[in-house]
Enzyme design. Structure first.
Site, PDB file in Angstrom:
ATOM      1  N   ARG A 127      38.772  39.930  37.545  1.00  0.00           N
ATOM      2  CA  ARG A 127      38.243  40.083  38.905  1.00  0.00           C
ATOM      3  C   ARG A 127      38.579  41.468  39.498  1.00  0.00           C
ATOM      4  O   ARG A 127      38.832  41.588  40.698  1.00  0.00           O
ATOM      5  CB  ARG A 127      38.753  38.950  39.804  1.00  0.00           C
ATOM      6  CG  ARG A 127      37.678  38.455  40.758  1.00  0.00           C
ATOM      7  CD  ARG A 127      38.126  37.245  41.564  1.00  0.00           C
ATOM      8  NE  ARG A 127      38.199  36.051  40.765  1.00  0.00           N
ATOM      9  CZ  ARG A 127      38.897  34.962  41.090  1.00  0.00           C
ATOM     10  NH1 ARG A 127      39.583  34.922  42.199  1.00  0.00           N
ATOM     11  NH2 ARG A 127      38.901  33.903  40.296  1.00  0.00           N
ATOM     12  N   ARG A 167      37.472  41.392  46.148  1.00  0.00           N
ATOM     13  CA  ARG A 167      37.732  41.487  47.582  1.00  0.00           C
ATOM     14  C   ARG A 167      38.983  42.265  47.970  1.00  0.00           C
ATOM     15  O   ARG A 167      39.140  42.635  49.125  1.00  0.00           O
ATOM     16  CB  ARG A 167      37.813  40.074  48.180  1.00  0.00           C
ATOM     17  CG  ARG A 167      36.447  39.482  48.500  1.00  0.00           C
ATOM     18  CD  ARG A 167      36.596  38.291  49.420  1.00  0.00           C
ATOM     19  NE  ARG A 167      37.089  37.125  48.699  1.00  0.00           N
ATOM     20  CZ  ARG A 167      37.740  36.117  49.266  1.00  0.00           C
ATOM     21  NH1 ARG A 167      38.008  36.143  50.559  1.00  0.00           N
ATOM     22  NH2 ARG A 167      38.145  35.092  48.539  1.00  0.00           N
ATOM     23  N   ARG A 215      29.780  44.193  49.879  1.00  0.00           N
ATOM     24  CA  ARG A 215      29.561  42.758  50.051  1.00  0.00           C
ATOM     25  C   ARG A 215      28.969  42.464  51.436  1.00  0.00           C
ATOM     26  O   ARG A 215      28.027  41.669  51.571  1.00  0.00           O
ATOM     27  CB  ARG A 215      30.903  42.037  49.865  1.00  0.00           C
ATOM     28  CG  ARG A 215      30.979  40.600  50.319  1.00  0.00           C
ATOM     29  CD  ARG A 215      30.221  39.661  49.370  1.00  0.00           C
ATOM     30  NE  ARG A 215      29.927  38.431  50.080  1.00  0.00           N
ATOM     31  CZ  ARG A 215      30.760  37.394  50.171  1.00  0.00           C
ATOM     32  NH1 ARG A 215      31.901  37.425  49.533  1.00  0.00           N
ATOM     33  NH2 ARG A 215      30.420  36.327  50.858  1.00  0.00           N
ATOM     34  N   ASP A 219      28.712  35.934  38.693  1.00  0.00           N
ATOM     35  CA  ASP A 219      29.436  34.687  38.929  1.00  0.00           C
ATOM     36  C   ASP A 219      29.370  33.824  37.677  1.00  0.00           C
ATOM     37  O   ASP A 219      28.449  33.977  36.871  1.00  0.00           O
ATOM     38  CB  ASP A 219      28.816  33.936  40.107  1.00  0.00           C
ATOM     39  CG  ASP A 219      29.706  32.793  40.549  1.00  0.00           C
ATOM     40  OD1 ASP A 219      30.756  33.074  41.143  1.00  0.00           O
ATOM     41  OD2 ASP A 219      29.382  31.625  40.260  1.00  0.00           O
ATOM     42  N   TYR A 258      31.360  21.743  37.796  1.00  0.00           N
ATOM     43  CA  TYR A 258      30.739  22.101  39.080  1.00  0.00           C
ATOM     44  C   TYR A 258      29.387  21.415  39.268  1.00  0.00           C
ATOM     45  O   TYR A 258      29.029  20.996  40.358  1.00  0.00           O
ATOM     46  CB  TYR A 258      30.563  23.620  39.190  1.00  0.00           C
ATOM     47  CG  TYR A 258      31.848  24.368  39.377  1.00  0.00           C
ATOM     48  CD1 TYR A 258      32.473  24.426  40.630  1.00  0.00           C
ATOM     49  CD2 TYR A 258      32.454  25.036  38.320  1.00  0.00           C
ATOM     50  CE1 TYR A 258      33.660  25.129  40.801  1.00  0.00           C
ATOM     51  CE2 TYR A 258      33.640  25.741  38.489  1.00  0.00           C
ATOM     52  CZ  TYR A 258      34.241  25.779  39.732  1.00  0.00           C
ATOM     53  OH  TYR A 258      35.413  26.469  39.904  1.00  0.00           O
TER      54      TYR A 258
END
Lengths: 350, 350
Positions: free
Chosen positions: A26, A30, A39, A76, A153
């Site tokens: 990652r 963020r 973003r 993703d 998921y």
């Protein structure tokens, strides 16, 4: 176009390197203010993933700041179920959700392998763009979620602590679960091969939720499908090997079986020491990991100490890619990542 | 008062029994309609824990329905930090929270071992009452959270996915963390001994979050403190041994080190097969577990198959207490628990 830095690929193939290569799970994320800016510009998370220019831009950001040995496609893990029509969206602060979860055999039978040139074109376009932008500086990693992780998921429809629905389906209707995993395995294989065709130089399969299964269920419902995928991947292109990394979070002793999957390398989280992982896998595969990401919340002294402990634990010989044991968290100070990179580069074995 | 059914205690001490004893983690809980009724009557969860009559009532409820071989005190793992003044409360659907989390050495230095006769009197009163009510039918288990697990909640102040605050404290200020764990270990030892004095016949330490640590950190910050507690517990009373069970969720290979802690038995979750756990511990301790609680969401056929697989995995010889690998979940049909109990009782080794 010659690759200027092939340390990462060489280490994955257990070939000697001048120093231990590193990247950060990652790494485009963020914790970087420049990421948060892009973003915000993109709007929601999926719009960012689906815009190849912006996906390329955020993929490059960490490489401008840090001396890393690999880039990883910004995307993703749930692009495949989204392309299958389940309607992926992100509720603020709640993780991923699906508008149309899949909970019975009827729904599962309606699923088809997505058309890579249509529904997932935004991914391969991003891969091509990033390759051009990288211009041979470091290799580019393509990736996918594992069939089991995607299935959790797709069945649950959202994040879960107990995995009640997907485990019930698995235990009470194993045929339905196998049908779901089968279409997912075929999709993941095509998806990863499409990424290789577009320019990905290494591949990684993220099995975030394999570790919640009993050993037998892990073998039957997660590892068997990853093994099948590995067998159908493009492993060489333009004379270059395409190494494959499997990562099951919380794999622990399962690493031994994972090493028999045909992959080149295993991701290891921090709950297993690299020395133990090396014993378990008998040097049949390279290892990638495994600093606890929370280490980056401390201070330079602790970071340097824990980096040395990680590298010491792997020990001598080729086959180690330094990484965190899981993704970097948004609360990390980018300055501490510089400390981390310097610590790995400056490490001298005792 | 003679114990009419001592299978559970005998199995924990690795003595032969006529059949495998069983109980169910969180057997007094929300899956039972009669529990939900008492809970509604009590108001919030802590009021239920703090009312010895009601705590006794819900402790007895599962024994009225099912032929179980042990009762477990109805309480919460966080009673000690609550008694230390941190202000435990439960936000609806969010798990436990503390009004006053503890985040630095100053706050940690103000913590003291609670007065067992005052702040935790409601617990020992419940233990005495339950013993009277049980009237020797089955033994009563007392319990506590482990120091590390209590510390995670005390520092984080709420449930967490990343354990960022508690890990930062642990790595950047190990002395502060050791000071916190020290006062917690002394408190847990006194607390468990007070439960024994009030009538508890076996003890269990729940280390819910030890499994998120690296092997070295687990040893230093969780297992060392549990080992210290085990050494200071009352291990015999009125000529009866008081067995001690340690349970670290996600312990995996750590079970080998846990078996050296001086405890009598280890809880095992479903991610490690009992056969593997037995190899790791070399029959030095009894084992308790380890059916995946999600199995109870399926159907009688699957439950019987998975129960047989669990019992087969343990194999021959004494030293097994059947249980789930973690607590039963609120969505389980109580009828499926009857199926489970019958399956364990009716099991014949192949």
């Amino acid at each position: 176009m010659t690759l200027k830095n092939d340390r990462f690929l060489r280490a994955l193939l257990r070939q000697p390197t001048d120093r231990t290569p590193m990247w950060i799970m990652r790494q485009a994320g963020r914790y970087l203010p420049e990421y948060r800016e892009v973003r915000a510009q993109a709007g929601d998370f999926m719009s960012l993933c689906q815009n190849p220019d912006l996906a390329c831009e955020v993929t490059m950001q960490p490489l401008r700041r840090y001396d890393l040995d690999a880039a990883i496609l910004f995307s993703d893990i749930l692009t495949i179920p989204d392309a299958m029509g389940l309607g992926l969206y992100f509720a603020e602060g709640e993780g991923p959700r699906f508008q149309r979860p899949v909970r019975d055999l009827t729904a599962i039978r309606q699923l088809a392998v997505p058309d890579m040139d249509q529904e997932l074109r935004y991914v391969t376009d991003a891969v091509s763009l990033i390759r051009r932008e990288l211009n041979g500086r470091v290799p580019l990693i393509g990736f996918s979620g594992s069939p089991w992780t995607l299935a959790t998921y797709m069945v649950e429809g959202s994040s879960t602590k107990t995995f009640a629905l997907v485990k019930r389906l698995m235990m009470a209707q194993p045929d339905a679960m196998h049908a779901l995993l089968d279409v997912l395995a075929r999709s993941v294989a095509e998806y990863l091969n499409a990424q290789v065709a577009a320019g990905a130089q290494a591949l990684m399969i993220f099995d975030t939720w394999g570790g919640i299964l009993s050993p037998l269920h892990y073998q039957q419902f997660s590892l068997d499908y990853m093994t099948r995928i590995v067998a159908s991947l493009t492993r060489e292109r333009d004379g270059q090997k395409i190494p494959v990394i499997l990562f099951t979070k919380g794999a622990g002793p399962r690493l031994a079986d994972m090493a028999d999957s045909g992959c080149d390398a295993l991701g290891v989280d921090w709950t297993t020491d690299l020395a133990t992982a090396r014993q378990l896998t008998g040097d049949r595969v390279a290892l990638q990991g495994n600093l606890d990401p929370a280490t980056l919340l401390t201070n330079p002294e602790v970071i340097r100490r824990e980096v040395a402990r990680t590298l010491d634990s792997y020990g001598d010989g080729p086959g180690h890619v330094f990484n965190l044991g899981h993704g970097i968290t948004p609360d990390v100070d980018p300055e501490m990542v510089s400390v981390l990179v310097d610590a790995v580069h400056g490490y001298k074995r005792q």
